[in-house]
Structures are given as structure tokens and as C-alpha cells.
Write a protein that holds these residues in place. Sequence first.
Motif, mmCIF file in Angstrom:
data_model
loop_
_atom_site.group_PDB
_atom_site.id
_atom_site.type_symbol
_atom_site.label_atom_id
_atom_site.label_comp_id
_atom_site.label_asym_id
_atom_site.label_seq_id
_atom_site.Cartn_x
_atom_site.Cartn_y
_atom_site.Cartn_z
ATOM 1 N N ARG A 179 5.663 -3.640 1.188
ATOM 2 C CA ARG A 179 5.730 -2.846 -0.044
ATOM 3 C C ARG A 179 4.427 -2.087 -0.287
ATOM 4 O O ARG A 179 4.444 -0.939 -0.741
ATOM 5 N N ALA A 180 3.306 -2.720 0.017
ATOM 6 C CA ALA A 180 2.000 -2.071 -0.190
ATOM 7 C C ALA A 180 1.863 -0.825 0.677
ATOM 8 O O ALA A 180 1.345 0.207 0.229
ATOM 9 N N LEU A 181 2.350 -0.902 1.903
ATOM 10 C CA LEU A 181 2.269 0.241 2.819
ATOM 11 C C LEU A 181 3.142 1.398 2.351
ATOM 12 O O LEU A 181 2.933 2.548 2.743
ATOM 13 N N LYS A 182 4.136 1.076 1.518
ATOM 14 C CA LYS A 182 5.032 2.112 0.995
ATOM 15 C C LYS A 182 4.687 2.496 -0.447
ATOM 16 O O LYS A 182 5.476 3.164 -1.117
ATOM 17 N N ASP A 183 3.517 2.037 -0.933
ATOM 18 C CA ASP A 183 3.072 2.348 -2.305
ATOM 19 C C ASP A 183 4.077 1.901 -3.364
ATOM 20 O O ASP A 183 4.334 2.614 -4.346
ATOM 21 N N HIS A 184 4.647 0.743 -3.148
ATOM 22 C CA HIS A 184 5.659 0.246 -4.082
ATOM 23 C C HIS A 184 5.018 -0.033 -5.437
ATOM 24 O O HIS A 184 3.927 -0.607 -5.522
ATOM 25 N N THR A 225 5.516 -2.207 -7.651
ATOM 26 C CA THR A 225 5.312 -3.613 -8.022
ATOM 27 C C THR A 225 4.011 -4.181 -7.440
ATOM 28 O O THR A 225 3.626 -5.293 -7.780
ATOM 29 N N ILE A 226 3.345 -3.421 -6.576
ATOM 30 C CA ILE A 226 2.101 -3.883 -5.951
ATOM 31 C C ILE A 226 0.920 -3.178 -6.610
ATOM 32 O O ILE A 226 0.955 -1.966 -6.825
ATOM 33 N N SER A 227 -0.130 -3.932 -6.908
ATOM 34 C CA SER A 227 -1.297 -3.360 -7.585
ATOM 35 C C SER A 227 -2.023 -2.365 -6.678
ATOM 36 O O SER A 227 -1.983 -2.483 -5.444
ATOM 37 N N SER A 228 -2.678 -1.398 -7.312
ATOM 38 C CA SER A 228 -3.405 -0.378 -6.535
ATOM 39 C C SER A 228 -4.517 -1.004 -5.708
ATOM 40 O O SER A 228 -4.831 -0.548 -4.605
#
Length: 343
Positions: A25-30, A32-35
Motif C-alpha cells: 500500500r505504501a508503494l501505491k501511496d494508499h 491509509t498509510i502515513s506519509s
Amino acid sequence: MEENKDVTIYDIAEKLNLATSTISRALKDHPTISSKTIKKVKKTAEEMGYVPNTLAAGLRGNKTNTIGVLIPTVTQPFLSSLISGIEITARKSGYNVIIMQSHDSYEEEVSMAKSLYGSRVSGIICSLAMKTIDTSHFQQFVSNNIPLVFVDRVPKDFNTFRVIIDNYAAGYKATTHLIEQGCTRIGHLTAGSKFGNLYTERMRGYMDALKKHGLPVEEELIADLKTVTYEEGVKSSNKLLDLKNRPDGIFASGDIMAVSAIQCAKKRGIKVPEELAVIGFNNDPISQIIDPNLSTITHPAEKMGQMSAEIILKSIKFPKKDEVKEITFLNTEVLVRESSKKI
């Protein structure tokens, strides 16, 4: 040696002690994931050489027998000869060459480096863009045991192979030649403050040659160009020739700058070399077209390309980790032509 496996999200998750779903998710800038986590994940992914593109990831499992060459431009005679040396050597060993141009832009260099990495090159040869200071975008190659050679324009603090000339010695030789011709007030055309240690080292050689022969280093005789172009060379040459006590010799850090100095002098009715001796750097084709023919410093471009490719090929065949990387100095010579022959 066992060939490197593709870096996966599982490897990144293990390194950061995070769930693979979080990494994905982080790699897709989701949202729900913090910056903060996104930034950390992307930075780690880049350092580990993670390739998200499915096609590129597939390519990484295969040998491409391709050497990537990243240079500022193909239009400069020096760089054209460098490419020739690389290509001839690579093809003899069954390797192809991909050439990419940064156009002296740091941003383009970063983009091109990523593209070459994604293309699964077997090794990379780079001459840095003039505006490059941060070289962290090359870490992806080192981290994945892809041989990397910097040539001519090289970083100071990157632990990999370098193929360069001794720019200090070359600057010293050029200036000493003018002194031996009877010059006592020698101007210098450089770009040292803008474009790194290559020009800085040539200027250091210039200064030390003056000191060695008992001549003063005068700030007004050093012209620092904004860009290495003919137009900037004309502006700087005119400034030197406008001085009340103008120079009787000029050492230019590139042939195009030296040509501009000769043409400025001729327009003013200043005789070259009788009243102004000029020497350039690189031995570009223009040095033998200008009248009078330009004295210059040889720059063994094709040999540098050949040596860079040989280092890549040897590193592919005999990979070693944690070895001390070599800095290869190639000799330069003064080519004396009409523009500096006062004696």
C-alpha cells in the motif's frame, strides 16, 4: 557467484519489520498509510533496487548483455570518442551499448539512471552531469552488484571505479608551456566554481605552475564562466583583454573557450601568438581548424572509453565484493601548435 534475486516487497517488509500489505500500500501511496511510512518504504525500496514494473522485474532475472552509458551529451567531440571506445570494446565481448544523455541536468540524470536500472543493464558507465552533486541515485547499482564506472567527470566520495586523467598535472603542464614561451601574465578561462573538481583541478595546476616559476596568482586574470560555451568564452575573453594590464598568455580549460579567446584577440588586432599566446584543452577537431591552429592538451577519450568498458567486463566475469576500487590516471601531453609558439 550466485546471481542476485529480484528484490521483492517481502525483502522490503523484512528489512523494515513491516507487513507486506503495508509495503504494497505504501508503494501505491494508499491513503491509509502515513506519509512518514510511505517516504521510508519508498526510500528503502529504491536503495534495495526494487523494480515495481512487472516487465522490468521480469527482465531482472535474465542477462541482457547490455552496458548502459549515461553521459551529458553525444555532441561533444570528447564524449563521442569516449562512446566509440566503449562500444568497440563492448562489442568485441558480445555486449551491446545503450546510450542515454542527461543534457547536464541532475533531474534527467536521476531519471535516466532509473531507466537503465529497470532495463537490466549488466553494467553502467557514467560521466556526471555538470549540475550533479548528490549521487545517491547510483546506489541502486552498487547495492545489486551491477558494476559501475565513473569516467572523466567523477564524484569524489563514491566507492566505485573511476577512469580519469590527472587534471592537476595537465593544468600545470599547460601553464608551464606558456611560461616557457616567455609569458609572464597568464589569464585562465575556467568554470571551476560551477562544475566541480575537473575544472578546479586544472585551475589548481595553473596556480601552482605560476607559483613554482615566481609569478603571482592574480584574481583579475581568472575568468570563471557561467557555462562552458563559445558565447561565455567571448564574454570572459573580452573581460581579460579589457584589463589595463592585459594578459600575454591564456590557458583555457576547454578548446571552445580557447577558440573564443583567439577570435576576440584577432578582432581587436592583437596578434596571436606574438602578443597573446593561447593554449586550450581536449584536442577537439576545432583546434586544427582555427587560424592559427590551437595548442592544446590531449585528452585520451577513446582510451578512457576502452578502459571503462574493460573494467565493466572484468567485473561482470569476476565479481568481487568489498574490494578497493581503483582510480585510473591516464597521461596527457601538450600538443604545441601555432597559437602558443612565441619562441
